[in-house]
Every structure is written in structure tokens, then in C-alpha cells.
Design an enzyme around this catalytic site. Structure first.
Site, PDB file in Angstrom:
ATOM      1  N   ASP A 191     -67.292   6.698 -15.431  1.00 24.86           N
ATOM      2  CA  ASP A 191     -66.954   5.417 -16.254  1.00 24.86           C
ATOM      3  C   ASP A 191     -66.069   5.473 -17.342  1.00 24.86           C
ATOM      4  O   ASP A 191     -65.402   4.565 -18.022  1.00 24.86           O
ATOM      5  CB  ASP A 191     -68.272   4.836 -17.003  1.00 24.86           C
ATOM      6  CG  ASP A 191     -68.809   3.557 -16.132  1.00 24.86           C
ATOM      7  OD1 ASP A 191     -68.160   3.029 -15.394  1.00 24.86           O
ATOM      8  OD2 ASP A 191     -70.084   3.458 -16.205  1.00 24.86           O
ATOM      9  N   LYS A 237     -72.350  -0.690  -5.286  1.00 18.14           N
ATOM     10  CA  LYS A 237     -71.720   0.454  -5.466  1.00 18.14           C
ATOM     11  C   LYS A 237     -71.937   1.702  -4.371  1.00 18.14           C
ATOM     12  O   LYS A 237     -71.478   2.495  -4.025  1.00 18.14           O
ATOM     13  CB  LYS A 237     -71.834   1.173  -6.975  1.00 18.14           C
ATOM     14  CG  LYS A 237     -70.985   0.313  -7.700  1.00 18.14           C
ATOM     15  CD  LYS A 237     -71.631   0.715  -9.375  1.00 18.14           C
ATOM     16  CE  LYS A 237     -70.875  -0.103 -10.443  1.00 18.14           C
ATOM     17  NZ  LYS A 237     -71.450  -0.245 -11.626  1.00 18.14           N
ATOM     18  N   GLN A 263     -75.721   2.481 -15.408  1.00 20.56           N
ATOM     19  CA  GLN A 263     -75.329   1.099 -15.153  1.00 20.56           C
ATOM     20  C   GLN A 263     -75.929   0.272 -16.570  1.00 20.56           C
ATOM     21  O   GLN A 263     -76.914   0.496 -17.106  1.00 20.56           O
ATOM     22  CB  GLN A 263     -76.179   0.327 -14.245  1.00 20.56           C
ATOM     23  CG  GLN A 263     -75.973  -1.088 -13.952  1.00 20.56           C
ATOM     24  CD  GLN A 263     -74.333  -1.393 -13.501  1.00 20.56           C
ATOM     25  OE1 GLN A 263     -74.050  -0.748 -12.804  1.00 20.56           O
ATOM     26  NE2 GLN A 263     -73.732  -2.171 -14.053  1.00 20.56           N
TER      27      GLN A 263
END
Ligand code: NDP
Length: 300
Positions: free
Chosen positions: A121, A54, A98
Site C-alpha cells: 500500500d 482483491k 485493509q
């Protein structure tokens, strides 16, 4: 194989190219650089790989990338303090924590402490509610990537029968909401669904997000249907050498590709689209925060 291969790797490269072009314009015209912060707690090897990837792709599209790597025994208070600091940072437009988090941390509490406008997200309860009520939200990256590929392949999805196998909060449920938003007739199947084969046979679009290797065989697929395989399963592959593994999806690729009209491969299908959509979401969040028009074609 008769199905058209939907090449997620190529599509993701195209999305990253669009994002990079927007970023260049944002910098030149407004002096703004979108910033993405990724927070990693602990040393889960798979998570470390994702976070590295990422960060690399964020920089490649011209954005600012910030990584916070915290010890596995970090307290909830310390993690919340890092998120609060990122929430307040005007140079950070997207925050991603994460998952999974170590067991002593309350994932819902942590995710819901992120500013919803920076929740790239799309897991914050506000964004879940906005998506569910058809309002402008941050959309979870994996389902957004699936939607982009379906729209690109079909144009309009209106009136199509879609079956989503899996009802997780990160893939199945938001996928179903997005398909409903595009006027599909949507069925959500799960582990208690009766006669799954028959349910899937009625689908013009099948999205498999189960986590069971090659579970969907070709004889469940309606001829000509579009199959989107979200699953990522690692199997032993002794034929490649000792200790070697291979990735497979949730659908049996060969038998499904012989019947389907179009299909995504694993690897190289949904997977690459997920990070591309994370970058697209960061760009969208930056444009919204700056009062600028959102990039076209990169949001739901
Ligand atoms: P979860 O484990 O959270 O959810 C799996 C879902 O599948 C559940 O709803 C479960 O039903 C359902 N299910 C399990 N067994 C069956 C069965 N026999 N028949 C029908 N439904 C069943 O998984 P995720 O949604 O997080 O992920 C799904 C897959 O997608 C995984 O392989 C994951 O690795 C992959 N993934 C890939 C991403 C990418 O970027 N490509 C991103 C995220 C995930 P129930 O609710 O009843 O238990």
C-alpha cells in the site's frame, strides 16, 4: 462532450495482463509465485467487498492470495502477531491491512509494523520518506494508477502545471510527490485554499481527491486540461428505483468533459486502477525480494 475519455477499466485490464505475463515467467523461469496477504479486521461491508475483489484478482493473475479475517474486537497484540508472522513468511511478498481499522487499533502503529519491503500500500513511514526524497519505494496504489494513466495519455508530464485537490496521506500528498517526480509544477489545494476556482483554472492537470460529490464544475477547468477524478461518492438515485444509489466523482463530469482535453469517468476511471496497481506492487515487491529485475512500466 469534447474530452477524450481515459478508460481506467480498459487500462487496468491491460496492467493486469502485463502482471499476469510476468507472473507466468517468474513461475516458469525461477519457480517463484508472488504472494499477497490481505488482513481484514471487523465486518465493514465496503471493506469486505474490496477484500473479496482483491483476492479474486490476485488469483486471476496467477499469484497466491491469503486472507486473514479477524474479529472486530481483535487486540492490537494479536493483530501485530499476524503481521509479524506474514513479515517472516518467504511466500508472502505483499501485505495489505485493509483500512479503516476499528477505533481501538492504532492505524499508524499497525501500518508501521509491516515490513516496508512488503508494504504494497506504500503507507509505511519508510516508504513515505523514500518517495518524498525521490528514492525507490513502494508507491500508494491509487496515486500510482493516476500517474500511469497520465503518463500513458501525455507521454512526458515535464513542465506541466498540476493541481491536486486534497492533501490526504493516501492520495493527495503521494500524488503530488509523484507529479513532482515527473517534473510537474505542483500545487496542493485543500479545504483552506483561497479561491480554489482560480487555482484550478491554472492547471494543465487536475487531480480531484476530496470526497465531495461533483464539487469541481466545468468553469474551473482550463480548456484542454486533463482531469483525473479520484472521488467515489454514493448518491441516492430514486430515479433508478426505491433505495437505489449511483456513484459520482468529485468533479461534475458533464460540464468538465465539455471543456477538458481528457477526463476519467466515475465509475470506470481511477477505481479499477487501484487494485491493478496493488497487483503491480506485489509483483514489484516479489522481484525486489528475489533480486530480479523489476517489471518495466509498472512502478513509478
Ligand atoms: P480525505 O477525506 O482523507 O481527504 C480529503 C481532502 O480533501 C482533504 O485534504 C481536505 O482538506 C480536502 N477537502 C475537503 N473539502 C474541501 C474543499 N471544499 N475544497 C478543497 N479541498 C477540500 O479523503 P481521501 O484522500 O482518502 O479520498 C478522497 C476521495 O477519493 C474520496 O471520495 C475517496 O472515496 C476517494 N478514493 C478513491 C480511491 C479509488 O480507488 N478510486 C482510493 C482512495 C480514495 P483538509 O485537509 O484541509 O481537510
Amino acid at each position: 462532450m469534447t474530452a477524450t475519455l481515459i478508460d481506467g477499466k480498459e487500462f487496468a485490464a491491460r496492467v493486469r495482463g502485463q502482471v499476469a505475463a510476468h507472473v507466468t515467467r517468474l513461475k516458469a523461469d525461477h519457480g517463484i509465485t508472488p504472494g499477497l496477504a490481505v488482513v481484514l479486521v471487523g465486518e465493514d461491508p465496503a471493506s469486505q467487498v474490496y477484500v473479496r475483489s482483491k483476492g479474486k484478482q490476485t488469483v486471476e493473475v496467477g499469484m497466491k492470495s491469503v486472507e486473514h479475517k479477524l474479529e472486530a474486537d481483535t487486540s492490537e497484540a494479536d493483530l501485530l502477531a499476524v503481521i509479524a508472522q506474514l513479515n517472516a513468511d518467504p511466500e508472502i511478498h505483499g501485505i495489505l491491512v485493509q483500512l479503516p481499522l476499528p477505533g481501538h487499533l492504532d492505524e499508524d502503529l499497525v501500518i508501521n509494523s509491516i515490513d516496508p519491503a512488503k508494504d504494497v500500500d506504500g503507507f509505511h513511514i519508510s516508504n513515505v520518506g523514500l518517495l518524498g526524497t525521490g528514492q525507490k519505494s513502494m508507491v500508494p496504489c491509487t496515486p500510482l494508477g493516476c500517474l500511469m494513466m497520465l503518463r500513458d495519455y501525455h507521454g512526458s508530464l515535464s513542465g506541466m502545471n498540476a493541481v491536486v485537490i486534497g492533501r490526504s496521506n493516501i492520495v493527495g500528498k503521494p500524488m503530488a510527490q509523484l507529479l513532482l517526480g515527473d517534473s510537474c509544477t505542483v500545487t496542493i489545494a485543500h479545504s483552506r485554499t483561497k479561491d480554489l476556482a482560480q487555482v484550478v483554472r491554472g492547471a494543465d492537470i487536475v487531480v480531484a481527491a476530496v470526497g465531495r460529490p461533483e464539487m469541481v464544475p466545468g468553469d474551473w477547468i482550463k480548456p484542454g486540461a486533463t482531469v483525473i477524478d479520484v472521488g467515489i461518492n454514493r448518491l441516492d438515485a430514486p430515479e433508478k428505483g426505491e433505495g437505489k444509489t449511483r456513484l459520482v466523482g468529485d468533479v461534475d463530469f458533464d460540464s468538465c468533459a465539455a471543456v477538458a482535453g481528457a477526463i476519467t469517468p466515475v465509475p470506470g476511471g481511477v477505481g479499477p486502477m487501484t487494485i491493478a496497481c496493488l497487483l503491480a506492487n506485489t509483483l514489484t515487491a516479489c522481484c525486489r525480494a528475489s533480486g530480479l529485475d523489476e517489471p518495466e512500466g509498472l512502478t513509478a
